[in-house]
Design an enzyme around this catalytic site. Structure first.
Site, mmCIF file in Angstrom:
data_model
loop_
_atom_site.group_PDB
_atom_site.id
_atom_site.type_symbol
_atom_site.label_atom_id
_atom_site.label_comp_id
_atom_site.label_asym_id
_atom_site.label_seq_id
_atom_site.Cartn_x
_atom_site.Cartn_y
_atom_site.Cartn_z
ATOM 1 N N SER A 220 -4.807 3.425 14.416
ATOM 2 C CA SER A 220 -5.097 2.471 13.089
ATOM 3 C C SER A 220 -6.665 2.040 13.467
ATOM 4 O O SER A 220 -7.319 1.891 14.481
ATOM 5 C CB SER A 220 -4.396 1.179 12.925
ATOM 6 O OG SER A 220 -3.072 1.684 12.876
HETATM 7 N N1 SAM Z 1 0.362 1.967 16.061
HETATM 8 C C1 SAM Z 1 -0.449 2.888 16.144
HETATM 9 C C2 SAM Z 1 -1.780 2.390 16.709
HETATM 10 O O1 SAM Z 1 -1.924 1.795 17.681
HETATM 11 O O2 SAM Z 1 -2.896 2.702 16.247
HETATM 12 C C3 SAM Z 1 -1.006 3.547 14.876
HETATM 13 C C4 SAM Z 1 -0.067 4.848 14.864
HETATM 14 S S1 SAM Z 1 0.049 5.708 13.406
HETATM 15 C C5 SAM Z 1 -0.944 5.066 12.144
HETATM 16 C C6 SAM Z 1 1.689 5.685 12.811
HETATM 17 C C7 SAM Z 1 2.598 6.096 13.805
HETATM 18 O O3 SAM Z 1 4.082 5.963 12.946
HETATM 19 C C8 SAM Z 1 2.614 7.815 14.013
HETATM 20 O O4 SAM Z 1 2.411 8.018 15.256
HETATM 21 C C9 SAM Z 1 3.972 8.420 13.256
HETATM 22 O O5 SAM Z 1 4.291 9.247 14.147
HETATM 23 C C10 SAM Z 1 4.835 7.039 13.450
HETATM 24 N N2 SAM Z 1 6.053 7.055 12.651
HETATM 25 C C11 SAM Z 1 6.266 7.579 11.241
HETATM 26 N N3 SAM Z 1 7.411 7.305 10.947
HETATM 27 C C12 SAM Z 1 7.957 6.671 12.038
HETATM 28 C C13 SAM Z 1 9.493 6.365 12.190
HETATM 29 N N4 SAM Z 1 10.382 6.336 11.318
HETATM 30 N N5 SAM Z 1 9.783 5.967 13.522
HETATM 31 C C14 SAM Z 1 8.875 5.768 14.513
HETATM 32 N N6 SAM Z 1 7.539 6.185 14.384
HETATM 33 C C15 SAM Z 1 7.145 6.558 13.180
#
Ligand code: SAM
Length: 228
Positions: free
Chosen positions: A73
Protein backbone atom coordinates in the site's frame (compact mmCIF):
# COMPACT_ATOMS: atom_id res chain seq x y z
CA UNK A 1 36.68 0.97 -6.93
CA UNK A 2 34.26 2.26 -4.25
CA UNK A 3 34.51 0.65 -0.81
CA UNK A 4 31.29 -1.52 -0.67
CA UNK A 5 30.63 -0.47 2.94
CA UNK A 6 30.90 3.21 2.01
CA UNK A 7 28.48 2.61 -0.87
CA UNK A 8 26.00 0.81 1.44
CA UNK A 9 26.25 3.63 3.96
CA UNK A 10 25.57 6.24 1.25
CA UNK A 11 22.41 4.37 0.16
CA UNK A 12 21.30 4.04 3.81
CA UNK A 13 21.72 7.80 4.40
CA UNK A 14 19.93 8.65 1.14
CA UNK A 15 16.93 6.46 2.04
CA UNK A 16 16.83 7.84 5.58
CA UNK A 17 16.60 11.40 4.29
CA UNK A 18 13.96 10.37 1.69
CA UNK A 19 11.96 8.75 4.50
CA UNK A 20 12.13 11.91 6.65
CA UNK A 21 11.04 14.00 3.66
CA UNK A 22 8.07 11.72 2.99
CA UNK A 23 6.95 11.84 6.64
CA UNK A 24 7.04 15.66 6.48
CA UNK A 25 4.90 15.53 3.31
CA UNK A 26 2.38 13.16 4.96
CA UNK A 27 2.19 15.50 7.96
CA UNK A 28 1.65 18.58 5.80
CA UNK A 29 -1.09 16.80 3.80
CA UNK A 30 -2.81 15.83 7.06
CA UNK A 31 -2.45 12.07 6.57
CA UNK A 32 -0.26 11.76 9.66
CA UNK A 33 -1.93 13.46 12.63
CA UNK A 34 -0.35 11.97 15.76
CA UNK A 35 3.19 11.71 17.15
CA UNK A 36 2.81 7.97 17.62
CA UNK A 37 2.16 7.38 13.88
CA UNK A 38 4.81 9.93 12.89
CA UNK A 39 7.46 8.12 14.96
CA UNK A 40 6.45 4.73 13.58
CA UNK A 41 6.65 5.89 9.95
CA UNK A 42 9.98 7.59 10.62
CA UNK A 43 11.33 4.36 12.03
CA UNK A 44 10.16 1.58 9.66
CA UNK A 45 12.40 1.24 6.55
CA UNK A 46 9.88 0.72 3.71
CA UNK A 47 12.68 -0.33 1.31
CA UNK A 48 13.18 -3.53 3.35
CA UNK A 49 9.59 -4.57 2.52
CA UNK A 50 10.02 -4.34 -1.25
CA UNK A 51 11.47 -6.56 -3.98
CA UNK A 52 14.98 -5.47 -5.05
CA UNK A 53 13.87 -3.68 -8.24
CA UNK A 54 11.32 -1.56 -6.34
CA UNK A 55 13.63 -0.41 -3.52
CA UNK A 56 14.68 2.85 -5.29
CA UNK A 57 10.98 3.92 -5.26
CA UNK A 58 10.43 3.11 -1.57
CA UNK A 59 9.70 6.74 -0.65
CA UNK A 60 7.46 7.72 -3.52
CA UNK A 61 3.95 7.93 -2.06
CA UNK A 62 2.30 5.23 -4.17
CA UNK A 63 1.50 1.52 -4.10
CA UNK A 64 4.24 -0.68 -5.61
CA UNK A 65 4.12 -4.23 -7.05
CA UNK A 66 5.36 -7.06 -4.81
CA UNK A 67 4.62 -9.96 -7.19
CA UNK A 68 1.72 -12.44 -7.49
CA UNK A 69 -0.41 -9.53 -8.78
CA UNK A 70 -0.30 -7.86 -5.33
CA UNK A 71 0.93 -4.51 -4.06
CA UNK A 72 2.39 -2.80 -1.01
CA UNK A 73 0.00 0.00 0.00
CA UNK A 74 1.00 3.64 -0.51
CA UNK A 75 2.51 5.28 2.60
CA UNK A 76 -0.37 7.81 2.84
CA UNK A 77 -2.83 4.87 2.97
CA UNK A 78 -0.84 3.22 5.78
CA UNK A 79 -0.99 6.54 7.68
CA UNK A 80 -4.75 6.86 7.04
CA UNK A 81 -5.31 3.28 8.30
CA UNK A 82 -3.35 3.90 11.52
CA UNK A 83 -4.94 7.29 12.21
CA UNK A 84 -8.55 6.40 11.40
CA UNK A 85 -8.35 3.33 13.65
CA UNK A 86 -6.99 5.57 16.49
CA UNK A 87 -4.40 2.91 17.25
CA UNK A 88 -2.92 3.09 20.73
CA UNK A 89 -0.13 1.36 22.59
CA UNK A 90 -1.17 -2.01 24.02
CA UNK A 91 -4.03 -2.73 21.58
CA UNK A 92 -4.81 -6.16 20.13
CA UNK A 93 -5.09 -5.82 16.35
CA UNK A 94 -5.90 -8.08 13.39
CA UNK A 95 -4.71 -7.27 9.85
CA UNK A 96 -6.15 -9.05 6.81
CA UNK A 97 -3.65 -9.08 3.90
CA UNK A 98 -0.04 -9.12 5.15
CA UNK A 99 1.59 -8.67 1.73
CA UNK A 100 5.33 -8.17 2.41
CA UNK A 101 4.56 -6.91 5.95
CA UNK A 102 5.21 -3.15 5.75
CA UNK A 103 1.85 -2.02 7.14
CA UNK A 104 2.19 -4.70 9.85
CA UNK A 105 5.60 -3.32 10.88
CA UNK A 106 4.19 0.23 11.18
CA UNK A 107 1.22 -0.99 13.25
CA UNK A 108 3.52 -3.12 15.43
CA UNK A 109 5.60 -0.02 16.06
CA UNK A 110 2.49 2.02 17.01
CA UNK A 111 0.98 -0.54 19.42
CA UNK A 112 4.41 -1.24 20.94
CA UNK A 113 5.66 -4.19 22.94
CA UNK A 114 2.53 -4.36 25.07
CA UNK A 115 0.34 -4.60 21.96
CA UNK A 116 -0.45 -7.75 19.99
CA UNK A 117 -0.68 -7.88 16.21
CA UNK A 118 -1.99 -10.80 14.16
CA UNK A 119 -1.82 -10.70 10.36
CA UNK A 120 -3.30 -13.15 7.84
CA UNK A 121 -2.11 -13.63 4.23
CA UNK A 122 -3.56 -16.12 1.73
CA UNK A 123 -0.57 -16.28 -0.69
CA UNK A 124 2.09 -18.58 0.76
CA UNK A 125 5.14 -16.98 -0.93
CA UNK A 126 4.13 -13.50 0.35
CA UNK A 127 3.50 -14.90 3.84
CA UNK A 128 7.00 -16.47 3.84
CA UNK A 129 8.74 -13.29 2.66
CA UNK A 130 6.83 -11.21 5.23
CA UNK A 131 7.89 -13.61 7.98
CA UNK A 132 11.57 -13.43 7.01
CA UNK A 133 11.48 -9.62 6.61
CA UNK A 134 9.64 -8.92 9.86
CA UNK A 135 12.15 -11.05 11.80
CA UNK A 136 15.12 -9.37 10.06
CA UNK A 137 13.80 -5.86 10.77
CA UNK A 138 13.08 -6.59 14.44
CA UNK A 139 9.31 -7.27 14.37
CA UNK A 140 9.43 -10.97 15.24
CA UNK A 141 6.54 -10.50 17.68
CA UNK A 142 3.96 -10.12 14.84
CA UNK A 143 1.83 -13.30 14.71
CA UNK A 144 1.63 -14.27 11.03
CA UNK A 145 -1.02 -16.70 9.83
CA UNK A 146 -1.34 -18.31 6.37
CA UNK A 147 -4.97 -18.68 5.30
CA UNK A 148 -8.26 -17.02 4.44
CA UNK A 149 -8.42 -13.79 6.41
CA UNK A 150 -12.17 -13.42 5.85
CA UNK A 151 -12.58 -16.08 8.54
CA UNK A 152 -10.52 -14.10 11.06
CA UNK A 153 -8.89 -15.95 13.95
CA UNK A 154 -11.72 -17.03 16.29
CA UNK A 155 -9.29 -18.57 18.79
CA UNK A 156 -7.41 -15.25 19.20
CA UNK A 157 -10.54 -13.01 19.24
CA UNK A 158 -11.79 -10.57 20.42
CA UNK A 159 -9.70 -7.78 18.86
CA UNK A 160 -9.68 -4.03 19.60
CA UNK A 161 -9.11 -3.23 15.95
CA UNK A 162 -9.42 -5.11 12.64
CA UNK A 163 -8.40 -3.73 9.24
CA UNK A 164 -8.53 -5.16 5.73
CA UNK A 165 -5.92 -4.20 3.15
CA UNK A 166 -7.87 -5.83 0.30
CA UNK A 167 -11.24 -4.76 -1.10
CA UNK A 168 -14.34 -6.64 0.04
CA UNK A 169 -17.87 -6.78 -1.43
CA UNK A 170 -19.15 -6.09 2.14
CA UNK A 171 -17.68 -6.01 5.67
CA UNK A 172 -17.61 -9.72 6.65
CA UNK A 173 -19.89 -10.61 9.61
CA UNK A 174 -17.27 -13.16 10.73
CA UNK A 175 -14.85 -10.29 11.35
CA UNK A 176 -17.43 -7.95 12.91
CA UNK A 177 -18.19 -10.77 15.38
CA UNK A 178 -14.51 -10.94 16.38
CA UNK A 179 -14.44 -7.30 17.55
CA UNK A 180 -14.59 -6.12 21.15
CA UNK A 181 -17.45 -3.80 22.15
CA UNK A 182 -16.02 -0.33 21.46
CA UNK A 183 -13.76 -1.87 18.82
CA UNK A 184 -13.33 -0.61 15.24
CA UNK A 185 -13.09 -2.31 11.87
CA UNK A 186 -11.82 -0.64 8.69
CA UNK A 187 -12.37 -2.07 5.20
CA UNK A 188 -12.35 -0.95 1.56
CA UNK A 189 -15.81 -1.96 0.29
CA UNK A 190 -17.07 -1.82 -3.30
CA UNK A 191 -16.49 -2.92 -6.85
CA UNK A 192 -13.87 -5.57 -7.59
CA UNK A 193 -10.78 -4.14 -9.41
CA UNK A 194 -12.32 -0.68 -9.64
CA UNK A 195 -13.19 1.78 -6.96
CA UNK A 196 -14.20 1.32 -3.34
CA UNK A 197 -15.19 3.35 -0.28
CA UNK A 198 -13.12 3.10 2.88
CA UNK A 199 -15.65 2.07 5.53
CA UNK A 200 -15.02 2.46 9.26
CA UNK A 201 -17.42 0.71 11.65
CA UNK A 202 -17.43 1.19 15.40
CA UNK A 203 -19.00 -1.57 17.48
CA UNK A 204 -21.38 -0.04 20.02
CA UNK A 205 -22.82 -3.33 21.28
CA UNK A 206 -23.13 -6.92 19.98
CA UNK A 207 -25.32 -5.99 17.01
CA UNK A 208 -25.10 -2.21 16.90
CA UNK A 209 -22.49 -0.42 14.76
CA UNK A 210 -21.86 3.21 13.85
CA UNK A 211 -20.67 3.46 10.23
CA UNK A 212 -18.48 6.17 8.67
CA UNK A 213 -17.51 6.55 5.01
CA UNK A 214 -13.94 7.86 4.78
CA UNK A 215 -13.95 8.31 0.99
CA UNK A 216 -12.79 6.69 -2.23
CA UNK A 217 -9.89 4.22 -2.44
CA UNK A 218 -8.56 1.51 -4.79
CA UNK A 219 -7.35 -1.82 -3.37
CA UNK A 220 -6.64 -5.30 -4.76
CA UNK A 221 -9.55 -7.74 -4.22
CA UNK A 222 -10.16 -9.73 -1.05
CA UNK A 223 -10.34 -13.35 -2.20
CA UNK A 224 -12.01 -15.78 0.17
CA UNK A 225 -15.12 -17.31 1.67
CA UNK A 226 -16.54 -13.89 2.66
CA UNK A 227 -14.77 -11.96 -0.10
CA UNK A 228 -14.86 -12.24 -3.90
N1 SAM B 1 -0.75 -4.87 4.07
C1 SAM B 1 0.04 -4.81 2.87
C2 SAM B 1 1.10 -3.74 2.97
O1 SAM B 1 1.83 -3.75 3.92
O2 SAM B 1 1.22 -2.90 2.07
C3 SAM B 1 -0.82 -4.62 1.67
C4 SAM B 1 -1.06 -5.87 0.97
S1 SAM B 1 -1.96 -5.91 -0.51
C5 SAM B 1 -2.67 -4.35 -0.82
C6 SAM B 1 -3.37 -6.92 -0.01
C7 SAM B 1 -3.00 -8.33 0.36
O3 SAM B 1 -4.21 -9.02 0.74
C8 SAM B 1 -2.38 -9.17 -0.73
O4 SAM B 1 -1.13 -9.63 -0.33
C9 SAM B 1 -3.37 -10.33 -0.94
O5 SAM B 1 -2.76 -11.54 -1.27
C10 SAM B 1 -4.05 -10.37 0.43
N2 SAM B 1 -5.36 -11.03 0.47
C11 SAM B 1 -6.40 -10.98 -0.41
N3 SAM B 1 -7.42 -11.71 0.04
C12 SAM B 1 -7.05 -12.24 1.23
C13 SAM B 1 -7.67 -13.09 2.20
N4 SAM B 1 -8.90 -13.56 2.05
N5 SAM B 1 -6.97 -13.42 3.30
C14 SAM B 1 -5.72 -12.97 3.50
N6 SAM B 1 -5.06 -12.18 2.63
C15 SAM B 1 -5.72 -11.81 1.51
Amino acid sequence: MDDPNLHKNKIFQKRLSERQKLVKQLLSHGHIKSDIVKHAMEKVPREEFLPLEQKPYAYSDRPLPIGKGQTISAPHMVAIICESLSLKEGMKVLEIGTGFGYNAAVVAEVIGETGKLYSIERVESLHNIAKETLIRTGYSNVNLVLGDGTLGIPEAAPFDRIYLTAAAPYVPETLKNQLNAGGKILAPVGEIDLYQELILMEKISDNEFKTFNLGGVAFVPLIGEHGW
